[in-house]
Scaffold this active site. Structure first.
Site, mmCIF file in Angstrom:
data_model
loop_
_atom_site.group_PDB
_atom_site.id
_atom_site.type_symbol
_atom_site.label_atom_id
_atom_site.label_comp_id
_atom_site.label_asym_id
_atom_site.label_seq_id
_atom_site.Cartn_x
_atom_site.Cartn_y
_atom_site.Cartn_z
ATOM 1 N N CYS A 134 42.911 51.213 7.197
ATOM 2 C CA CYS A 134 43.523 52.446 6.679
ATOM 3 C C CYS A 134 42.424 53.501 6.483
ATOM 4 O O CYS A 134 41.481 53.289 5.693
ATOM 5 C CB CYS A 134 44.251 52.158 5.375
ATOM 6 S SG CYS A 134 45.334 50.711 5.488
ATOM 7 N N CYS B 58 38.729 44.693 2.356
ATOM 8 C CA CYS B 58 40.029 44.525 3.020
ATOM 9 C C CYS B 58 39.880 44.582 4.544
ATOM 10 O O CYS B 58 39.132 45.404 5.082
ATOM 11 C CB CYS B 58 40.984 45.621 2.541
ATOM 12 S SG CYS B 58 42.656 45.387 3.168
ATOM 13 N N ARG C 71 56.958 60.033 -8.060
ATOM 14 C CA ARG C 71 55.705 59.939 -8.835
ATOM 15 C C ARG C 71 54.622 60.860 -8.291
ATOM 16 O O ARG C 71 54.276 60.798 -7.109
ATOM 17 C CB ARG C 71 55.202 58.495 -8.850
ATOM 18 C CG ARG C 71 53.958 58.339 -9.731
ATOM 19 C CD ARG C 71 53.545 56.882 -9.936
ATOM 20 N NE ARG C 71 54.622 56.099 -10.459
ATOM 21 C CZ ARG C 71 55.078 54.979 -9.894
ATOM 22 N NH1 ARG C 71 54.529 54.511 -8.814
ATOM 23 N NH2 ARG C 71 56.088 54.333 -10.433
ATOM 24 N N CYS D 231 59.266 50.425 -4.540
ATOM 25 C CA CYS D 231 58.438 51.609 -4.788
ATOM 26 C C CYS D 231 57.774 51.926 -3.449
ATOM 27 O O CYS D 231 56.971 51.132 -2.956
ATOM 28 C CB CYS D 231 57.400 51.282 -5.857
ATOM 29 S SG CYS D 231 56.150 52.567 -6.061
ATOM 30 N N CYS E 109 54.926 45.428 -11.619
ATOM 31 C CA CYS E 109 54.905 45.916 -10.235
ATOM 32 C C CYS E 109 53.678 45.314 -9.565
ATOM 33 O O CYS E 109 52.651 45.128 -10.213
ATOM 34 C CB CYS E 109 54.810 47.450 -10.238
ATOM 35 S SG CYS E 109 54.704 48.143 -8.570
ATOM 36 N N CYS F 116 41.098 54.766 2.959
ATOM 37 C CA CYS F 116 40.927 53.829 1.838
ATOM 38 C C CYS F 116 39.480 53.429 1.564
ATOM 39 O O CYS F 116 38.723 53.076 2.469
ATOM 40 C CB CYS F 116 41.766 52.576 2.093
ATOM 41 S SG CYS F 116 41.827 51.489 0.654
ATOM 42 N N CYS G 118 51.172 47.939 -12.856
ATOM 43 C CA CYS G 118 51.156 47.752 -11.404
ATOM 44 C C CYS G 118 49.828 47.133 -10.972
ATOM 45 O O CYS G 118 48.766 47.728 -11.174
ATOM 46 C CB CYS G 118 51.382 49.102 -10.724
ATOM 47 S SG CYS G 118 51.391 48.960 -8.934
#
Ligand code: SAM
Ligand code: DTB
Ligand code: SF4
Length: 343
Positions: A79, A75, A282, A210, A150, A82, A119
């Protein structure tokens, strides 16, 4: 017996005021009031959060979602937490977008394992238009299996949102991750405002939102409170609010960060429940390192959703057998697909 302990102090804490956060209209408590809720004696906080929870949900039902990483690693975003950022020096190898049939085979297994929502997550800043037809086919196929759908694909443009909506997408996950103040310590390649914009567009298109974040990233208590205030200040409360405990990933800037005190974690869940009474909160990443007692306390404080299965996107999760034992010990039953568990 009246469940609510009506002390003057509690009435003060319950006072709802209207204020604006970054120009978005919001009917939420002020920062000072949220701070007072969060920091009240733990037993009072748990009592309050559980009372709110019971008023809105069956407290013995927990919704179960299953994650699949449909495009892993490589990616472009930075972040700091991550495993999938190409900039983090993680050893994870990048893969291409999965084939539709392979995703549907995994979704079928998740359904058989009892998950009600599927998801699908991709390690992208945002999807490319050339990927849209494949994503639409995944949504349509999972819907046909009778599960809620999702996706979490990064930032979206309006036409992409509408295509996913038309394909049958029920929920879109996009986390704000932390407070606006702490955000730039965690991510520099896209802004907090970018995240809010995607969330508003998704909501405006009629897809359920979400949105949550991560705690245990070295943030201050006020960052956890502000993150929840921002979520509660969106045009509508998110339908699902994932609260992730950081899973420290080797070679990332967050690998050695000090662990968050579990009581602080429970306080965060409780505040989420009080600020967003009708949302599914969650208990997300990090359950592998949590005791049964801590998870039980989170459910008592208002968490009523989890990710199931032995992997999240790339990291470990407790797995079906462990969760079945935990649910059994606690007398918790899973929410059925399409049932929101609300009173
Ligand atoms: N690339 C998309 C995005 O960032 O929106 C979707 C996938 S991303 C991995 C989904 C969310 O997982 C992140 O926003 C973050 O909240 C959570 N997450 C990622 N890595 C994590 C970790 N190591 N510990 C806890 N939560 C994590
Ligand atoms: C969310 O808030 N947590 C999930 C989901 N939304 C996409 C992801 C957790 C990821 C944990 C780290 C990993 O598996 O790589
Ligand atoms: Fe990429 Fe999402 Fe990971 Fe950020 S959280 S590096 S956008 S996969």
């Amino acid at each position: 017996m009246d469940l609510v302990n009506e002390t003057t102090e509690e009435q003060a804490i319950d006072q709802i005021t209207v204020y604006k956060v970054s120009g978005r209209r919001a009917d939420v408590v002020s920062r000072e009031e949220a701070d007072a809720i969060y920091n009240q004696p733990f037993m009072d906080l748990l009592f309050k959060a559980h009372t709110v929870h019971r008023e809105n949900f069956d407290p013995n039902q927990v919704q179960r979602s299953k994650l699949l990483s449909i495009k892993t690693g490589g990616c472009a975003e930075d972040c700091a937490y991550c495993s999938q950022s190409a900039r983090n020096g993680s050893t994870l190898s990048a893969s291409k977008l999965m084939e539709v049939q392979a995703v549907l085979a995994e979704a079928q297994k998740a359904k058989e394992g009892g998950a009600s929502r599927y998801c699908m997550g991709a390690a992208w800043r945002s999807p490319k238009d050339r990927d849209m037809a494949v994503l639409e086919a995944m949504v349509q196929g999972v819907k046909e299996l009778g599960m809620e759908t999702c996706m979490t694909l990064g930032m979206l443009e309006d036409d992409q949102i509408h295509r996913l909506k038309d394909a049958g997408l029920d929920y879109y996950n996009h986390n704000i991750d932390t407070s606006e103040r702490y955000y730039s310590e965690i991510i520099t390649t896209r802004t907090f405002a970018d995240r809010i914009e995607t969330l508003n567009r998704v909501r405006d298109a009629g897809i359920k939102v979400c949105a949550g974040g991560i705690v245990g990233m070295g943030e201050k208590q006020m960052d956890r409170i502000d993150m929840l205030l921002t979520l509660a200040s969106l045009k509508e409360h998110p339908d699902s609010v994932p609260i992730n405990m950081l899973i420290p990933i080797e070679n990332t800037p967050m690998a050695e960060v000090e662990k968050l005190d579990p009581i602080e974690f429970v306080r965060t869940i409780a505040l989420a429940r009080i600020l967003m009474p009708k949302s599914h909160v969650r208990l997300s990443a990090g359950r592998t390192d949590m005791t049964d007692e801590l998870q039980a306390m989170c459910f008592f404080a208002g968490a009523n959703s989890i990710f199931v299965g032995d992997t999240l996107l790339t990291a470990n999760n407790p797995g079906e057998d462990k969760d079945a034992i935990l649910f059994n010990k606690l007398g918790i039953t899973p929410m059925a697909a399409g049932c929101d568990g609300k009173k």
